[in-house]
Design a protein around this motif. Structure first.
Motif, PDB file in Angstrom:
ATOM      1  N   ARG A  48      30.096  37.071  51.020  1.00 35.04           N
ATOM      2  CA  ARG A  48      28.830  37.722  50.666  1.00 35.04           C
ATOM      3  C   ARG A  48      28.943  39.234  50.827  1.00 35.04           C
ATOM      4  O   ARG A  48      28.453  40.002  49.992  1.00 35.04           O
ATOM      5  N   ALA A  49      29.599  39.684  51.891  1.00 31.64           N
ATOM      6  CA  ALA A  49      29.760  41.119  52.129  1.00 31.64           C
ATOM      7  C   ALA A  49      30.570  41.787  51.018  1.00 31.64           C
ATOM      8  O   ALA A  49      30.231  42.886  50.568  1.00 31.64           O
ATOM      9  N   VAL A  50      31.631  41.124  50.563  1.00 30.98           N
ATOM     10  CA  VAL A  50      32.442  41.691  49.480  1.00 30.98           C
ATOM     11  C   VAL A  50      31.625  41.771  48.193  1.00 30.98           C
ATOM     12  O   VAL A  50      31.649  42.790  47.496  1.00 30.98           O
ATOM     13  N   ILE A  51      30.888  40.722  47.875  1.00 32.91           N
ATOM     14  CA  ILE A  51      30.055  40.745  46.665  1.00 32.91           C
ATOM     15  C   ILE A  51      29.011  41.858  46.752  1.00 32.91           C
ATOM     16  O   ILE A  51      28.831  42.621  45.791  1.00 32.91           O
ATOM     17  N   ASP A  52      28.346  41.974  47.884  1.00 34.69           N
ATOM     18  CA  ASP A  52      27.332  43.021  48.055  1.00 34.69           C
ATOM     19  C   ASP A  52      27.951  44.409  47.940  1.00 34.69           C
ATOM     20  O   ASP A  52      27.369  45.315  47.332  1.00 34.69           O
ATOM     21  N   PHE A  53      29.141  44.590  48.507  1.00 33.87           N
ATOM     22  CA  PHE A  53      29.853  45.858  48.390  1.00 33.87           C
ATOM     23  C   PHE A  53      30.151  46.175  46.927  1.00 33.87           C
ATOM     24  O   PHE A  53      29.888  47.276  46.441  1.00 33.87           O
ATOM     25  N   LEU A  54      30.705  45.195  46.217  1.00 28.41           N
ATOM     26  CA  LEU A  54      31.063  45.420  44.821  1.00 28.41           C
ATOM     27  C   LEU A  54      29.849  45.759  43.966  1.00 28.41           C
ATOM     28  O   LEU A  54      29.912  46.631  43.102  1.00 28.41           O
ATOM     29  N   LYS A  55      28.748  45.091  44.202  1.00 34.13           N
ATOM     30  CA  LYS A  55      27.547  45.326  43.394  1.00 34.13           C
ATOM     31  C   LYS A  55      26.991  46.733  43.572  1.00 34.13           C
ATOM     32  O   LYS A  55      26.296  47.241  42.688  1.00 34.13           O
ATOM     33  N   LYS A  56      27.303  47.385  44.678  1.00 33.90           N
ATOM     34  CA  LYS A  56      26.808  48.748  44.940  1.00 33.90           C
ATOM     35  C   LYS A  56      27.696  49.824  44.334  1.00 33.90           C
ATOM     36  O   LYS A  56      27.306  50.980  44.274  1.00 33.90           O
ATOM     37  N   GLU A  57      28.885  49.451  43.903  1.00 35.76           N
ATOM     38  CA  GLU A  57      29.835  50.429  43.382  1.00 35.76           C
ATOM     39  C   GLU A  57      29.596  50.699  41.901  1.00 35.76           C
ATOM     40  O   GLU A  57      29.435  49.770  41.115  1.00 35.76           O
ATOM     41  N   SER A  58      29.594  51.965  41.518  1.00 34.22           N
ATOM     42  CA  SER A  58      29.316  52.344  40.134  1.00 34.22           C
ATOM     43  C   SER A  58      30.410  51.888  39.174  1.00 34.22           C
ATOM     44  O   SER A  58      30.153  51.699  37.991  1.00 34.22           O
ATOM     45  N   TRP A  59      31.614  51.684  39.641  1.00 34.76           N
ATOM     46  CA  TRP A  59      32.729  51.294  38.791  1.00 34.76           C
ATOM     47  C   TRP A  59      32.823  49.787  38.586  1.00 34.76           C
ATOM     48  O   TRP A  59      33.733  49.307  37.916  1.00 34.76           O
ATOM     49  N   VAL A  60      31.894  49.026  39.160  1.00 33.02           N
ATOM     50  CA  VAL A  60      31.904  47.575  39.043  1.00 33.02           C
ATOM     51  C   VAL A  60      30.807  47.118  38.091  1.00 33.02           C
ATOM     52  O   VAL A  60      29.675  47.578  38.180  1.00 33.02           O
ATOM     53  N   CYS A  61      31.148  46.244  37.180  1.00 28.55           N
ATOM     54  CA  CYS A  61      30.149  45.575  36.343  1.00 28.55           C
ATOM     55  C   CYS A  61      29.676  44.361  37.139  1.00 28.55           C
ATOM     56  O   CYS A  61      30.419  43.381  37.252  1.00 28.55           O
ATOM     57  N   PRO A  62      28.470  44.409  37.700  1.00 28.31           N
ATOM     58  CA  PRO A  62      28.035  43.341  38.597  1.00 28.31           C
ATOM     59  C   PRO A  62      27.909  41.973  37.926  1.00 28.31           C
ATOM     60  O   PRO A  62      27.864  40.961  38.615  1.00 28.31           O
ATOM     61  N   ASP A  63      27.896  41.939  36.604  1.00 24.86           N
ATOM     62  CA  ASP A  63      27.826  40.655  35.901  1.00 24.86           C
ATOM     63  C   ASP A  63      29.211  40.171  35.464  1.00 24.86           C
ATOM     64  O   ASP A  63      29.322  39.232  34.689  1.00 24.86           O
ATOM     65  N   LYS A  64      30.274  40.797  36.006  1.00 26.39           N
ATOM     66  CA  LYS A  64      31.648  40.426  35.647  1.00 26.39           C
ATOM     67  C   LYS A  64      32.536  40.319  36.888  1.00 26.39           C
ATOM     68  O   LYS A  64      33.654  40.802  36.912  1.00 26.39           O
ATOM     69  N   ILE A  65      32.019  39.670  37.907  1.00 23.63           N
ATOM     70  CA  ILE A  65      32.782  39.511  39.143  1.00 23.63           C
ATOM     71  C   ILE A  65      33.438  38.141  39.156  1.00 23.63           C
ATOM     72  O   ILE A  65      32.799  37.129  38.885  1.00 23.63           O
ATOM     73  N   GLY A  66      34.732  38.131  39.461  1.00 23.82           N
ATOM     74  CA  GLY A  66      35.476  36.892  39.553  1.00 23.82           C
ATOM     75  C   GLY A  66      36.297  36.855  40.824  1.00 23.82           C
ATOM     76  O   GLY A  66      36.395  37.852  41.546  1.00 23.82           O
ATOM     77  N   THR A  67      36.867  35.705  41.108  1.00 25.65           N
ATOM     78  CA  THR A  67      37.692  35.538  42.299  1.00 25.65           C
ATOM     79  C   THR A  67      39.017  34.875  41.932  1.00 25.65           C
ATOM     80  O   THR A  67      39.107  34.152  40.943  1.00 25.65           O
ATOM     81  N   LEU A  68      39.999  35.126  42.762  1.00 18.84           N
ATOM     82  CA  LEU A  68      41.320  34.522  42.613  1.00 18.84           C
ATOM     83  C   LEU A  68      41.871  34.304  44.006  1.00 18.84           C
ATOM     84  O   LEU A  68      41.827  35.216  44.841  1.00 18.84           O
ATOM     85  N   GLY A  69      42.354  33.105  44.276  1.00 18.97           N
ATOM     86  CA  GLY A  69      42.927  32.846  45.590  1.00 18.97           C
ATOM     87  C   GLY A  69      44.021  31.802  45.533  1.00 18.97           C
ATOM     88  O   GLY A  69      44.065  30.960  44.631  1.00 18.97           O
ATOM     89  N   PHE A  70      44.900  31.862  46.532  1.00 19.49           N
ATOM     90  CA  PHE A  70      46.040  30.962  46.648  1.00 19.49           C
ATOM     91  C   PHE A  70      45.974  30.244  47.996  1.00 19.49           C
ATOM     92  O   PHE A  70      45.704  30.870  49.010  1.00 19.49           O
ATOM     93  N   CYS A  71      46.229  28.940  47.989  1.00 21.26           N
ATOM     94  CA  CYS A  71      46.268  28.126  49.197  1.00 21.26           C
ATOM     95  C   CYS A  71      44.904  28.188  49.898  1.00 21.26           C
ATOM     96  O   CYS A  71      43.904  27.821  49.289  1.00 21.26           O
ATOM     97  N   ILE A  72      44.820  28.676  51.126  1.00 20.28           N
ATOM     98  CA  ILE A  72      43.514  28.799  51.777  1.00 20.28           C
ATOM     99  C   ILE A  72      42.631  29.747  50.973  1.00 20.28           C
ATOM    100  O   ILE A  72      41.428  29.540  50.845  1.00 20.28           O
TER     101      ILE A  72
END
Length: 191
Positions: A48-72
């Motif tokens: 939640r903290a990462v999403i909230d951080f990203l949404k406040k940044e001018s260089w982020v399109c808040p409707d284009k957030i994705g995730t990528l992870g490996f194993c855990i």
């Protein structure tokens, strides 16, 4: 197209910030110990903290957030998809989803699949002992039952087959998987 990649530290409560845990046997034991000492609520709060951080940044399109992870991280990417802001989640050999193995407690991940609103890309190695056939089928069935848009990639490969510094590395499977990952994020960027 410009992609911004943020890589949050999942063990910042148990390790010094910036520490690199080596991908060897000792590092794996250390990472597993850190995982066992981390509350699931802490993982979710970090998401939640990462999403909230990203949404406040001018260089982020808040409707284009994705995730990528490996194993855990694949499991954490799957859980991140419970957040409405996440449009695409890529989960590469995500461990512990059907069993609930994630942190200190038993995770409720498999029971919350219907909360996912975005698109999912699941990447598995069919020779992976950490995600056996039954777990893979449980995950796929849960996504289907919840009508979550998803694509499943299965390769005759082992766990961590995309990591290019170990004996399990499968360059053909890794290249194929990366092509699909780039394609899904390219589509997200273009929308």
């Amino acid at each position: 197209m410009l992609w911004c990649i943020q890589v949050p530290e999942i063990f910042h409560r148990t390790e010094p910030v910036g520490l690199v845990i080596e991908p060897d046997d000792i590092g794996r034991m250390r990472g597993n110990d850190n995982a066992r000492r981390t509350a699931i609520a802490d993982y979710d709060a970090d998401c939640r903290a990462v999403i909230d951080f990203l949404k406040k940044e001018s260089w982020v399109c808040p409707d284009k957030i994705g995730t990528l992870g490996f194993c855990i991280g694949g499991h954490l990417s799957f859980r991140a998809a419970f957040q409405n802001e996440i449009k695409v989640s890529v989960c590469c050999y995500p461990t512990g989803i059907p069993s609930g193995k994630l942190g200190k407690e038993v995770a409720d991940t498999i029971g919350r699949v219907s909360e996912i609103k975005g698109e999912m890309l699941m990447v598995f190695g069919t020779l992976d002992p950490h995600i056996p056939e039954l777990d893979r089928q449980t995950l796929i069935k849960a996504l289907e039952n919840a009508n979550v848009p998803h694509k499943v990639l299965m390769y005759e490969a082992e766990h961590t087959f995309m990591r290019d510094d170990g004996y399990r590395y499968d360059p053909a499977a890794a290249t194929s998987a990366w092509s699909e990952i780039v394609a899904i994020f390219t589509r997200l960027s273009a929308v």
